[in-house]
Scaffold this motif. Structure first.
Motif, short mmCIF file in Angstrom:
data_model
loop_
_atom_site.label_atom_id
_atom_site.label_comp_id
_atom_site.label_asym_id
_atom_site.label_seq_id
_atom_site.Cartn_x
_atom_site.Cartn_y
_atom_site.Cartn_z
N THR A 196 -11.56 18.47 -12.63
CA THR A 196 -12.56 19.41 -12.84
C THR A 196 -13.55 19.14 -14.08
N ARG A 197 -14.61 19.56 -14.25
CA ARG A 197 -15.13 19.51 -15.56
C ARG A 197 -14.66 20.25 -16.54
N GLU A 198 -13.99 21.40 -16.23
CA GLU A 198 -13.03 22.33 -17.13
C GLU A 198 -12.09 21.44 -17.74
N ALA A 199 -11.37 20.67 -16.71
CA ALA A 199 -10.27 19.75 -17.36
C ALA A 199 -10.61 18.67 -18.09
N ARG A 200 -11.58 18.11 -17.91
CA ARG A 200 -12.16 17.15 -18.97
C ARG A 200 -12.42 17.70 -20.32
N ASN A 201 -13.25 18.92 -20.02
CA ASN A 201 -13.33 19.53 -21.60
C ASN A 201 -12.18 20.04 -22.12
N GLY A 202 -11.33 20.27 -21.60
CA GLY A 202 -10.30 20.90 -22.14
C GLY A 202 -9.40 19.53 -22.90
N ALA A 203 -9.38 18.53 -21.99
CA ALA A 203 -8.68 17.15 -22.83
C ALA A 203 -9.59 16.75 -23.98
N LEU A 204 -10.83 17.00 -24.01
CA LEU A 204 -11.63 16.67 -25.01
C LEU A 204 -11.38 17.39 -26.24
N ALA A 205 -11.18 18.64 -26.06
CA ALA A 205 -10.79 19.48 -27.30
C ALA A 205 -9.24 19.23 -27.81
N TRP A 206 -8.59 19.01 -26.87
CA TRP A 206 -7.07 18.80 -27.24
C TRP A 206 -7.19 17.33 -27.95
N ILE A 207 -8.10 16.37 -27.81
CA ILE A 207 -7.85 15.06 -28.37
C ILE A 207 -8.61 15.28 -29.61
N ARG A 208 -9.67 16.12 -29.74
CA ARG A 208 -10.15 16.46 -30.92
C ARG A 208 -8.90 16.99 -32.09
N GLY A 209 -8.30 17.87 -31.54
CA GLY A 209 -7.22 18.40 -32.63
C GLY A 209 -5.94 17.67 -32.68
N CYS A 210 -5.70 16.63 -31.92
CA CYS A 210 -4.51 15.71 -31.58
C CYS A 210 -4.09 15.07 -33.03
N GLY A 211 -2.98 15.39 -33.49
CA GLY A 211 -2.30 14.54 -34.71
C GLY A 211 -2.12 13.19 -34.32
N GLY A 212 -1.58 12.07 -35.03
CA GLY A 212 -1.22 11.03 -35.06
C GLY A 212 -2.19 9.90 -34.54
N LEU A 213 -3.27 10.29 -34.19
CA LEU A 213 -4.51 9.18 -33.77
C LEU A 213 -5.36 8.82 -35.14
N GLU A 214 -5.22 7.62 -35.15
CA GLU A 214 -6.28 7.10 -36.13
C GLU A 214 -7.89 7.50 -35.72
N ASP A 215 -8.54 7.70 -36.91
CA ASP A 215 -9.95 8.05 -36.69
C ASP A 215 -10.93 7.34 -35.60
N GLU A 216 -10.70 6.01 -35.68
CA GLU A 216 -11.08 5.14 -34.70
C GLU A 216 -10.87 5.18 -33.42
N GLN A 217 -9.57 5.20 -33.22
CA GLN A 217 -8.86 5.39 -31.96
C GLN A 217 -9.36 6.85 -31.14
N ARG A 218 -9.30 7.84 -32.16
CA ARG A 218 -9.86 9.12 -31.52
C ARG A 218 -11.32 8.96 -31.18
N ALA A 219 -12.05 8.43 -31.95
CA ALA A 219 -13.60 8.37 -31.52
C ALA A 219 -13.86 7.42 -30.22
N ARG A 220 -12.97 6.37 -30.02
CA ARG A 220 -13.16 5.62 -28.74
C ARG A 220 -12.56 6.41 -27.82
N LEU A 221 -11.51 7.17 -27.82
CA LEU A 221 -10.77 7.85 -26.76
C LEU A 221 -11.97 8.83 -26.38
N LEU A 222 -12.33 9.70 -27.39
CA LEU A 222 -13.49 10.68 -26.91
C LEU A 222 -14.48 10.20 -26.41
N ARG A 223 -15.18 9.07 -26.56
CA ARG A 223 -16.20 8.38 -25.81
C ARG A 223 -15.93 8.04 -24.49
N HIS A 224 -14.54 7.44 -24.28
CA HIS A 224 -14.08 7.20 -22.95
C HIS A 224 -13.90 8.62 -22.08
#
Length: 112
Positions: free
Chosen positions: A72-100
């Motif tokens: 669902t759209r809500e699932a995708r948006n929840g994942a985006l919020a989780w990724i934004r706050g996830c520790g242990g990701l390099e800034d570039e990796q986080r940015a690429r993952l958010l774009r994906h």
């Protein structure tokens, strides 16, 4: 047997069998509907994404294959919020993952 094979009905189950949904470590689920099934990526509030799982988002992003649509759209948006706050990701990796994830579609539902 892979989640994709199950979604395509190649699991050898007899017609009219019990509907069971399996969720892979990376959040892939075969979701039964009508007379078939869809392979979807799920995320529920308070959930955790296993990004480095074999069926996880990092592997999907690295593969170059079409991404698995979100449940669902809500699932995708929840994942985006989780990724934004996830520790242990390099800034570039986080940015690429958010774009994906932003570029990945979701299934529309009719509210049923």
């Amino acid at each position: 047997m892979s989640m994709r094979e199950i979604a395509e009905g190649r699991n050898g189950s007899p017609p009219g069998g019990i509907l069971v949904s399996f969720v892979g470590p990376g959040g892939l689920m075969v979701k039964p509907f009508a007379e078939g099934a869809l392979l979807v990526r799920i995320f529920h509030p308070g959930g955790v994404l296993h990004l480095d799982a074999e069926d996880g988002l990092l592997a999907e992003m690295a593969s170059g294959h079409d991404p698995v649509p979100w449940e669902t759209r809500e699932a995708r948006n929840g994942a985006l919020a989780w990724i934004r706050g996830c520790g242990g990701l390099e800034d570039e990796q986080r940015a690429r993952l958010l774009r994906h994830v932003r570029a990945t579609p979701w299934y529309e539902t009719d509210g049923a």
